[in-house]
Design an enzyme around this catalytic site. Structure first.
Site, PDB file in Angstrom:
ATOM      1  N   CYS A 120       0.807  -1.190  -0.053  1.00 55.60           N
ATOM      2  CA  CYS A 120       0.078   0.026   0.097  1.00 55.60           C
ATOM      3  C   CYS A 120       1.015   1.137  -0.031  1.00 55.60           C
ATOM      4  O   CYS A 120       2.116   1.025   0.367  1.00 55.60           O
ATOM      5  CB  CYS A 120      -0.853   0.110   1.225  1.00 55.60           C
ATOM      6  SG  CYS A 120      -2.279   1.300   1.312  1.00 55.60           S
ATOM      7  N   CYS A 122      -0.085   4.226   1.594  1.00 56.28           N
ATOM      8  CA  CYS A 122      -0.422   5.047   2.725  1.00 56.28           C
ATOM      9  C   CYS A 122       0.683   5.291   3.978  1.00 56.28           C
ATOM     10  O   CYS A 122       0.744   6.426   4.451  1.00 56.28           O
ATOM     11  CB  CYS A 122      -1.612   4.859   3.360  1.00 56.28           C
ATOM     12  SG  CYS A 122      -2.027   3.228   4.402  1.00 56.28           S
ATOM     13  N   CYS A 130      -3.822   6.164   0.246  1.00 52.18           N
ATOM     14  CA  CYS A 130      -3.509   5.111  -0.262  1.00 52.18           C
ATOM     15  C   CYS A 130      -3.094   4.962  -1.868  1.00 52.18           C
ATOM     16  O   CYS A 130      -2.380   3.938  -2.430  1.00 52.18           O
ATOM     17  CB  CYS A 130      -4.517   3.933  -0.203  1.00 52.18           C
ATOM     18  SG  CYS A 130      -4.871   3.685   1.557  1.00 52.18           S
ATOM     19  N   LYS A 196     -12.361  -5.105   2.123  1.00 56.46           N
ATOM     20  CA  LYS A 196     -11.816  -4.276   3.123  1.00 56.46           C
ATOM     21  C   LYS A 196     -12.656  -2.987   3.320  1.00 56.46           C
ATOM     22  O   LYS A 196     -12.961  -2.248   2.536  1.00 56.46           O
ATOM     23  CB  LYS A 196     -10.283  -3.552   2.707  1.00 56.46           C
ATOM     24  CG  LYS A 196      -9.870  -2.700   3.817  1.00 56.46           C
ATOM     25  CD  LYS A 196      -8.395  -2.494   3.493  1.00 56.46           C
ATOM     26  CE  LYS A 196      -7.878  -1.441   4.408  1.00 56.46           C
ATOM     27  NZ  LYS A 196      -6.351  -1.149   4.427  1.00 56.46           N
ATOM     28  N   ARG A 206      -3.459   3.175  12.680  1.00 56.64           N
ATOM     29  CA  ARG A 206      -2.721   4.273  12.186  1.00 56.64           C
ATOM     30  C   ARG A 206      -1.873   5.080  13.005  1.00 56.64           C
ATOM     31  O   ARG A 206      -0.807   5.504  12.542  1.00 56.64           O
ATOM     32  CB  ARG A 206      -3.986   5.248  11.450  1.00 56.64           C
ATOM     33  CG  ARG A 206      -4.711   4.626  10.755  1.00 56.64           C
ATOM     34  CD  ARG A 206      -5.897   5.185   9.951  1.00 56.64           C
ATOM     35  NE  ARG A 206      -6.764   4.515   9.203  1.00 56.64           N
ATOM     36  CZ  ARG A 206      -7.924   4.731   8.618  1.00 56.64           C
ATOM     37  NH1 ARG A 206      -8.375   5.867   8.804  1.00 56.64           N
ATOM     38  NH2 ARG A 206      -8.570   4.030   7.741  1.00 56.64           N
ATOM     39  N   ARG A 218     -10.989   7.248   3.830  1.00 56.22           N
ATOM     40  CA  ARG A 218     -10.865   6.464   3.008  1.00 56.22           C
ATOM     41  C   ARG A 218     -12.051   5.782   2.182  1.00 56.22           C
ATOM     42  O   ARG A 218     -12.032   4.627   1.718  1.00 56.22           O
ATOM     43  CB  ARG A 218      -9.915   5.059   3.665  1.00 56.22           C
ATOM     44  CG  ARG A 218      -8.852   5.673   4.338  1.00 56.22           C
ATOM     45  CD  ARG A 218      -7.706   4.542   4.083  1.00 56.22           C
ATOM     46  NE  ARG A 218      -6.632   4.644   5.281  1.00 56.22           N
ATOM     47  CZ  ARG A 218      -5.572   5.469   5.247  1.00 56.22           C
ATOM     48  NH1 ARG A 218      -5.560   6.464   4.280  1.00 56.22           N
ATOM     49  NH2 ARG A 218      -4.665   5.434   5.856  1.00 56.22           N
ATOM     50  N   GLU A 234     -16.545  -7.654  -5.044  1.00 58.59           N
ATOM     51  CA  GLU A 234     -15.114  -7.324  -4.924  1.00 58.59           C
ATOM     52  C   GLU A 234     -14.133  -8.927  -5.028  1.00 58.59           C
ATOM     53  O   GLU A 234     -13.393  -8.909  -5.605  1.00 58.59           O
ATOM     54  CB  GLU A 234     -14.828  -6.582  -3.520  1.00 58.59           C
ATOM     55  CG  GLU A 234     -15.022  -5.028  -3.531  1.00 58.59           C
ATOM     56  CD  GLU A 234     -13.935  -4.366  -4.278  1.00 58.59           C
ATOM     57  OE1 GLU A 234     -13.076  -4.883  -4.941  1.00 58.59           O
ATOM     58  OE2 GLU A 234     -14.108  -3.230  -4.298  1.00 58.59           O
ATOM     59  N   LYS A 249     -11.864  -8.036   6.089  1.00 58.01           N
ATOM     60  CA  LYS A 249     -10.939  -7.086   7.020  1.00 58.01           C
ATOM     61  C   LYS A 249     -12.217  -6.037   7.600  1.00 58.01           C
ATOM     62  O   LYS A 249     -12.485  -5.293   6.558  1.00 58.01           O
ATOM     63  CB  LYS A 249      -9.883  -6.600   6.496  1.00 58.01           C
ATOM     64  CG  LYS A 249      -9.227  -5.742   7.352  1.00 58.01           C
ATOM     65  CD  LYS A 249      -7.906  -5.373   6.714  1.00 58.01           C
ATOM     66  CE  LYS A 249      -7.183  -4.125   7.784  1.00 58.01           C
ATOM     67  NZ  LYS A 249      -6.058  -3.575   6.976  1.00 58.01           N
ATOM     68  N   SER A 275      -6.381  -3.970  14.705  1.00 58.25           N
ATOM     69  CA  SER A 275      -5.805  -3.101  15.796  1.00 58.25           C
ATOM     70  C   SER A 275      -6.966  -2.957  16.537  1.00 58.25           C
ATOM     71  O   SER A 275      -6.658  -3.100  17.901  1.00 58.25           O
ATOM     72  CB  SER A 275      -5.051  -2.037  15.220  1.00 58.25           C
ATOM     73  OG  SER A 275      -6.008  -1.002  14.305  1.00 58.25           O
ATOM     74  N   TYR A 314      -2.831  -9.759  15.922  1.00 59.78           N
ATOM     75  CA  TYR A 314      -1.829  -9.537  16.965  1.00 59.78           C
ATOM     76  C   TYR A 314      -1.828 -10.554  18.197  1.00 59.78           C
ATOM     77  O   TYR A 314      -0.839 -10.102  18.928  1.00 59.78           O
ATOM     78  CB  TYR A 314      -2.384  -8.101  17.161  1.00 59.78           C
ATOM     79  CG  TYR A 314      -2.146  -7.080  16.178  1.00 59.78           C
ATOM     80  CD1 TYR A 314      -1.134  -6.434  15.611  1.00 59.78           C
ATOM     81  CD2 TYR A 314      -3.549  -6.882  15.424  1.00 59.78           C
ATOM     82  CE1 TYR A 314      -1.151  -5.824  14.488  1.00 59.78           C
ATOM     83  CE2 TYR A 314      -3.417  -5.967  14.390  1.00 59.78           C
ATOM     84  CZ  TYR A 314      -2.296  -5.396  13.853  1.00 59.78           C
ATOM     85  OH  TYR A 314      -2.444  -4.550  12.799  1.00 59.78           O
TER      86      TYR A 314
END
Ligand code: PBG
Length: 326
Positions: A120, A122, A130, A196, A206, A218, A234, A249, A275, A314
């Site tokens: 990406c 971004c 992005c 996404k 971020r 976005r 998609e 996501k 996150s 994570y």
């Protein structure tokens, strides 16, 4: 009462029996662990909104990676935070960019990781978007494609086993596939962030990646959280363009999307527990309001039960501790 009646509780009476009839189980084979590689030296900085997650400089990467390998983490997803950002996100496709250097280090280390890289712009653009911008600040789709392709090829050259485009530009999977093939990387897999969503759950990321847009948001390229059928469109486009794995996501608020994608394609499905999902659990667990172990387990089980074949989380190192590396 009918004596032949089904009594579901009969199957729940014994812990071994419960293990025998369990439909969904977790193992370290399910997880991909994201890592944030940061410019500079001797840096291991905890991300404020993601306690227990760190930004790492290149010289701190290998010791960390060794510990992760020992724990039983098998796959990494790399993000980079470059020293310099510019309008065109040059660091995303520089041969000696931060992620490219990290990939080379990890590859040369001989550690047995499967390496995935996020593709990406971004994290590398001064404006945090992005894609390339028009003078009016509009994100330009087609002019961005060659840059994403260059980024993907530079990652493959540096040692990425798989590239994961997260930009949500149209046609980027086709462009990246053609670019990889032309550069001799026909075997490099593409995991596309197919569905996404424009999600508030990315907030802590971020912080971690320093990729908050300088203006706007976005929503002109990421999906509207209200839409499900659009996710299937998609997904299909990315498959037609050559995606090997399709991703949904975030995960927890989109379990129905994971299930629908799973039922409507024949490739593996990935889910990204993002996150904000991590931070919510950690915050509540740190306050003693929920059981970290039980909630992490339940959440990941739910994502897998919904249809995810692999989960980017994570909590991968934490799960390694709980599962004893299995
Ligand atoms: C974009 C990217 C984002 C995430 C992964 N890749 C952020 C965004 O789209 O704003 C989010 C991951 C997370 O929240 O854990 N390169």
């Amino acid at each position: 009462m009918n004596s032949n009646a089904q009594r579901p509780r009969r199957l729940r009476a014994n812990p071994i029996l419960r293990d025998l009839v369990r439909e969904t189980t977790l193992s370290m084979n399910d997880f991909v662990y994201p890592l944030f590689v940061h410019y500079g030296t001797d840096l291991k900085r905890e991300i404020k909104s993601m306690p227990g997650q760190y930004q790492l400089s290149l010289d701190r990467l290998l010791p960390e990676a060794e510990a992760l390998a020992k724990l039983g983490v098998r796959a990494l997803l790399l993000f980079g935070i470059p020293e310099h950002k510019d309008e065109r996100g040059g660091g995303a496709y520089a041969k000696d960019g931060i992620v490219q250097q990290a990939l080379r280090l990890l590859k040369q280390s001989g550690l047995p990781f499967y390496l995935v890289s996020d593709v990406c712009l971004c994290e590398y653009t001064s404006h945090g978007h992005c894609g390339l911008l028009s003078p009016e600040g509009k994100i330009l789709n087609d002019p961005t494609l060659p840059l994403l392709t260059q980024a993907a090829v530079s990652h493959a050259e540096a040692g990425a086993d798989m590239v994961a485009p997260s930009d949500m530009m149209d046609f980027r999977v086709a462009a990246i596939r053609a670019g990889l093939d032309a550069a001799g990387y026909a075997d490099t897999q593409i995991m596309s962030y197919a569905a996404k969503y424009a999600s508030a759950f990315y907030g802590p990321f971020r912080d971690a990646a320093g990729s908050t847009p300088a203006f706007g948001d976005r929503r002109s390229h990421q999906m509207d959280p209200a839409n499900a059928r659009e996710a299937l469109r998609e997904m299909q486009l990315d498959l037609d363009e050559g995606a090997d794995i399709v991703m949904v996501k975030p995960a927890l608020a989109y379990l129905d999307i994971i299930r629908q994608v799973k039922d409507n394609c024949r490739v593996p499905v990935a889910a990204y527990a993002v996150s904000g999902e991590y931070s919510m659990i950690e915050a509540a667990a740190n306050l003693g309001w929920i059981s970290r172990e039980r909630v992490v387990y339940e959440q990941l089980t739910g994502i897998k039960r919904a249809g995810a074949d692999l989960i980017i989380t994570y909590h991968a190192p934490y799960m390694a501790q709980i599962l004893g590396g299995k």
